[in-house]
Design a protein around this motif. Sequence first.
Motif, PDB file in Angstrom:
ATOM      1  N   GLY A 108       0.863  -1.307   0.034  1.00 15.65           N
ATOM      2  CA  GLY A 108       0.074  -0.054   0.029  1.00 15.65           C
ATOM      3  C   GLY A 108       1.027   1.288   0.034  1.00 15.65           C
ATOM      4  N   ILE A 109       1.852   1.230   0.718  1.00 12.65           N
ATOM      5  CA  ILE A 109       2.966   2.364   0.931  1.00 12.65           C
ATOM      6  C   ILE A 109       3.342   2.412  -0.615  1.00 12.65           C
ATOM      7  CG2 ILE A 109       5.015   3.234   1.722  1.00 12.65           C
ATOM      8  CD1 ILE A 109       4.044   1.881   4.527  1.00 12.65           C
ATOM      9  N   GLY A 110       3.986   1.619  -1.228  1.00 11.70           N
ATOM     10  CA  GLY A 110       4.422   1.551  -2.486  1.00 11.70           C
ATOM     11  C   GLY A 110       3.298   1.963  -3.562  1.00 11.70           C
ATOM     12  N   LEU A 111       2.147   1.473  -3.321  1.00  8.79           N
ATOM     13  CA  LEU A 111       1.185   1.943  -4.242  1.00  8.79           C
ATOM     14  C   LEU A 111       1.104   3.487  -4.167  1.00  8.79           C
ATOM     15  CD1 LEU A 111      -1.061   1.622  -6.435  1.00  8.79           C
ATOM     16  CD2 LEU A 111      -2.582   1.347  -4.332  1.00  8.79           C
ATOM     17  N   SER A 112       0.912   4.072  -3.102  1.00 10.11           N
ATOM     18  CA  SER A 112       0.841   5.542  -2.924  1.00 10.11           C
ATOM     19  C   SER A 112       2.008   6.149  -3.292  1.00 10.11           C
ATOM     20  CB  SER A 112       0.893   5.773  -1.358  1.00 10.11           C
ATOM     21  OG  SER A 112       0.689   7.207  -1.051  1.00 10.11           O
ATOM     22  N   ALA A 113       3.286   5.671  -3.190  1.00 10.37           N
ATOM     23  CA  ALA A 113       4.455   6.466  -3.882  1.00 10.37           C
ATOM     24  C   ALA A 113       4.255   6.405  -5.253  1.00 10.37           C
ATOM     25  CB  ALA A 113       5.729   5.866  -3.478  1.00 10.37           C
ATOM     26  N   GLY A 114       3.547   5.322  -5.885  1.00 15.69           N
ATOM     27  CA  GLY A 114       3.564   5.042  -7.426  1.00 15.69           C
ATOM     28  C   GLY A 114       2.423   5.958  -7.828  1.00 15.69           C
ATOM     29  N   ILE A 115       1.456   6.256  -7.058  1.00 15.89           N
ATOM     30  CA  ILE A 115       0.287   7.193  -7.278  1.00 15.89           C
ATOM     31  C   ILE A 115       0.935   8.809  -7.263  1.00 15.89           C
ATOM     32  CG2 ILE A 115      -1.921   8.279  -6.665  1.00 15.89           C
ATOM     33  CD1 ILE A 115      -2.633   5.443  -5.786  1.00 15.89           C
ATOM     34  N   GLU A 116       1.621   8.844  -6.357  1.00 16.32           N
ATOM     35  CA  GLU A 116       1.936  10.492  -6.384  1.00 16.32           C
ATOM     36  C   GLU A 116       3.158  10.705  -7.533  1.00 16.32           C
ATOM     37  OE1 GLU A 116       1.190  12.669  -4.323  1.00 16.32           O
ATOM     38  OE2 GLU A 116      -0.198  11.223  -3.630  1.00 16.32           O
ATOM     39  N   ALA A 117       4.055   9.523  -7.743  1.00 16.70           N
ATOM     40  CA  ALA A 117       4.926   9.744  -8.988  1.00 16.70           C
ATOM     41  C   ALA A 117       4.157   9.862 -10.383  1.00 16.70           C
ATOM     42  CB  ALA A 117       5.707   8.481  -9.050  1.00 16.70           C
ATOM     43  N   ALA A 118       3.027   8.940 -10.175  1.00 20.64           N
ATOM     44  CA  ALA A 118       2.177   9.324 -11.686  1.00 20.64           C
ATOM     45  C   ALA A 118       1.421  10.820 -11.457  1.00 20.64           C
ATOM     46  CB  ALA A 118       1.215   8.309 -11.737  1.00 20.64           C
ATOM     47  N   GLN A 119       1.065  11.301 -10.515  1.00 17.62           N
ATOM     48  CA  GLN A 119       0.148  12.492 -10.391  1.00 17.62           C
ATOM     49  C   GLN A 119       1.514  13.678 -10.789  1.00 17.62           C
ATOM     50  OE1 GLN A 119      -1.197  13.001  -6.395  1.00 17.62           O
ATOM     51  NE2 GLN A 119      -3.201  12.019  -7.100  1.00 17.62           N
ATOM     52  N   ALA A 120       2.827  13.114 -10.196  1.00 20.58           N
ATOM     53  CA  ALA A 120       3.837  14.261 -10.842  1.00 20.58           C
ATOM     54  C   ALA A 120       4.160  14.373 -12.260  1.00 20.58           C
ATOM     55  CB  ALA A 120       4.962  14.058  -9.960  1.00 20.58           C
ATOM     56  N   PHE A 121       4.283  13.185 -12.912  1.00 18.35           N
ATOM     57  CA  PHE A 121       4.942  13.133 -14.393  1.00 18.35           C
ATOM     58  C   PHE A 121       3.892  12.625 -15.280  1.00 18.35           C
ATOM     59  CE2 PHE A 121       8.474  11.560 -11.476  1.00 18.35           C
ATOM     60  CZ  PHE A 121       9.289  12.624 -11.601  1.00 18.35           C
ATOM     61  N   VAL A 122       2.852  12.309 -14.911  1.00 20.19           N
ATOM     62  CA  VAL A 122       1.579  12.229 -16.015  1.00 20.19           C
ATOM     63  C   VAL A 122       1.076  13.663 -16.050  1.00 20.19           C
ATOM     64  CG1 VAL A 122      -0.443  11.042 -16.765  1.00 20.19           C
ATOM     65  CG2 VAL A 122       1.519   9.822 -15.598  1.00 20.19           C
ATOM     66  N   LEU A 123       1.471  14.574 -16.947  1.00 22.47           N
ATOM     67  CA  LEU A 123       1.052  15.992 -16.718  1.00 22.47           C
ATOM     68  C   LEU A 123      -0.588  16.054 -17.125  1.00 22.47           C
ATOM     69  CD1 LEU A 123       4.143  17.480 -18.457  1.00 22.47           C
ATOM     70  CD2 LEU A 123       3.662  17.033 -15.717  1.00 22.47           C
ATOM     71  N   GLY A 124      -1.100  15.077 -17.987  1.00 20.92           N
ATOM     72  CA  GLY A 124      -2.603  15.274 -18.600  1.00 20.92           C
ATOM     73  C   GLY A 124      -3.381  14.952 -17.662  1.00 20.92           C
ATOM     74  N   ILE A 125      -3.193  14.628 -16.205  1.00 20.92           N
ATOM     75  CA  ILE A 125      -4.422  14.312 -15.572  1.00 20.92           C
ATOM     76  C   ILE A 125      -4.496  15.614 -14.612  1.00 20.92           C
ATOM     77  CG2 ILE A 125      -3.874  11.816 -15.499  1.00 20.92           C
ATOM     78  CD1 ILE A 125      -2.661  12.093 -12.740  1.00 20.92           C
ATOM     79  N   GLY A 126      -3.520  16.545 -14.826  1.00 16.74           N
ATOM     80  CA  GLY A 126      -3.843  17.600 -13.992  1.00 16.74           C
ATOM     81  C   GLY A 126      -3.741  17.739 -12.720  1.00 16.74           C
ATOM     82  N   ARG A 127      -3.123  17.012 -12.108  1.00 12.56           N
ATOM     83  CA  ARG A 127      -2.811  16.729 -10.498  1.00 12.56           C
ATOM     84  C   ARG A 127      -1.217  17.001 -10.236  1.00 12.56           C
ATOM     85  NH1 ARG A 127      -6.605  13.583  -7.555  1.00 12.56           N
ATOM     86  NH2 ARG A 127      -8.562  13.214  -8.624  1.00 12.56           N
ATOM     87  N   ALA A 128      -0.963  17.389  -9.095  1.00 10.81           N
ATOM     88  CA  ALA A 128       0.365  17.372  -8.684  1.00 10.81           C
ATOM     89  C   ALA A 128       0.451  16.628  -7.577  1.00 10.81           C
ATOM     90  CB  ALA A 128       0.408  18.990  -8.191  1.00 10.81           C
ATOM     91  N   CYS A 129       1.783  16.206  -7.260  1.00 11.76           N
ATOM     92  CA  CYS A 129       2.169  15.283  -6.209  1.00 11.76           C
ATOM     93  C   CYS A 129       2.262  16.087  -4.994  1.00 11.76           C
ATOM     94  CB  CYS A 129       3.535  14.341  -6.670  1.00 11.76           C
ATOM     95  SG  CYS A 129       4.908  15.174  -6.716  1.00 11.76           S
ATOM     96  N   ASP A 130       2.239  15.229  -3.833  1.00  8.70           N
ATOM     97  CA  ASP A 130       2.419  15.988  -2.434  1.00  8.70           C
ATOM     98  C   ASP A 130       2.910  14.995  -1.478  1.00  8.70           C
ATOM     99  OD1 ASP A 130       1.988  17.506  -0.184  1.00  8.70           O
ATOM    100  OD2 ASP A 130      -0.137  18.280  -0.652  1.00  8.70           O
ATOM    101  N   THR A 131       3.976  15.274  -0.773  1.00  6.53           N
ATOM    102  CA  THR A 131       4.234  14.522   0.413  1.00  6.53           C
ATOM    103  C   THR A 131       3.537  14.246   1.177  1.00  6.53           C
ATOM    104  OG1 THR A 131       5.864  16.356   0.832  1.00  6.53           O
ATOM    105  CG2 THR A 131       6.849  14.967  -0.641  1.00  6.53           C
ATOM    106  N   SER A 132       2.788  15.108   1.579  1.00  7.06           N
ATOM    107  CA  SER A 132       1.847  15.075   2.734  1.00  7.06           C
ATOM    108  C   SER A 132       0.841  14.046   2.491  1.00  7.06           C
ATOM    109  CB  SER A 132       1.129  16.398   3.159  1.00  7.06           C
ATOM    110  OG  SER A 132       0.080  16.742   2.062  1.00  7.06           O
ATOM    111  N   ASP A 133       0.412  13.793   1.060  1.00  2.00           N
ATOM    112  CA  ASP A 133      -0.403  12.841   0.541  1.00  2.00           C
ATOM    113  C   ASP A 133       0.037  11.375   0.733  1.00  2.00           C
ATOM    114  OD1 ASP A 133      -2.573  14.710   0.024  1.00  2.00           O
ATOM    115  OD2 ASP A 133      -2.241  14.485  -2.233  1.00  2.00           O
ATOM    116  N   LEU A 134       1.463  11.425   0.387  1.00  2.00           N
ATOM    117  CA  LEU A 134       2.298   9.973   0.619  1.00  2.00           C
ATOM    118  C   LEU A 134       2.183   9.670   1.991  1.00  2.00           C
ATOM    119  CD1 LEU A 134       4.122   7.827  -0.361  1.00  2.00           C
ATOM    120  CD2 LEU A 134       5.727   9.240  -0.328  1.00  2.00           C
ATOM    121  N   VAL A 135       2.448  10.816   2.833  1.00  2.00           N
ATOM    122  CA  VAL A 135       2.478  10.453   4.573  1.00  2.00           C
ATOM    123  C   VAL A 135       1.209   9.803   4.831  1.00  2.00           C
ATOM    124  CG1 VAL A 135       3.146  11.302   6.803  1.00  2.00           C
ATOM    125  CG2 VAL A 135       4.513  11.792   4.869  1.00  2.00           C
ATOM    126  N   THR A 136       0.054  10.418   4.550  1.00  2.00           N
ATOM    127  CA  THR A 136      -1.106  10.285   5.159  1.00  2.00           C
ATOM    128  C   THR A 136      -1.687   8.782   4.633  1.00  2.00           C
ATOM    129  OG1 THR A 136      -2.280  11.859   3.522  1.00  2.00           O
ATOM    130  CG2 THR A 136      -2.015  12.408   5.589  1.00  2.00           C
TER     131      THR A 136
END
Length: 163
Positions: A108-136
């Motif tokens: 689950g922690i790995g999935l969260s890290a992957g999601i945050e990476a996707a939010q950072a690098f897949v520019l078409g989804i219009g989301r930004a990664c956030d380390t506080s999201d990863l922590v929570t």
Amino acid sequence: MLSTLLVPVPWLPFAVLVALVVVAPFVGVLLARAPRTTTVLAVLALVAVLGATLYPEGTPSAAVRCSVELPYLAPTASESIANVLLFVPAVFLAGLRTARPLLTAAAGIGLSAGIEAAQAFVLGIGRACDTSDLVTNAIGAVIGGLLAAAALGLVRRRATRRR
């Protein structure tokens, strides 16, 4: 978007989290006897996590955006508590199904890290990664793993009593 929905009831995510922590081990005992149901619920929980975190929102970004901060954790911090709550069911159900709650918490922690990476690098989804999201999300994964471990412990305890 989530925070605007929760403004009128900022205590709701915390109340749901407390109720989940109290009820989940006992529900887990029942679900341990129904592996197909547990699998279906785990897949649905995973789809909900992916939909809530990767569904396109806003306008596509022109550059990688990532916020580095720690979360604000308080009972009325509805967005942070909702992020914790997001990962609890998926990890709990997967931990029950696999009988490996620590491994599913780590996944689950790995999935969260992957999601945050996707939010950072897949520019078409219009989301930004956030380390506080990863922590929570990681806190939610750990809680889900602990609840699965508690439920599996109750199952083992009942099995030894019957012998």
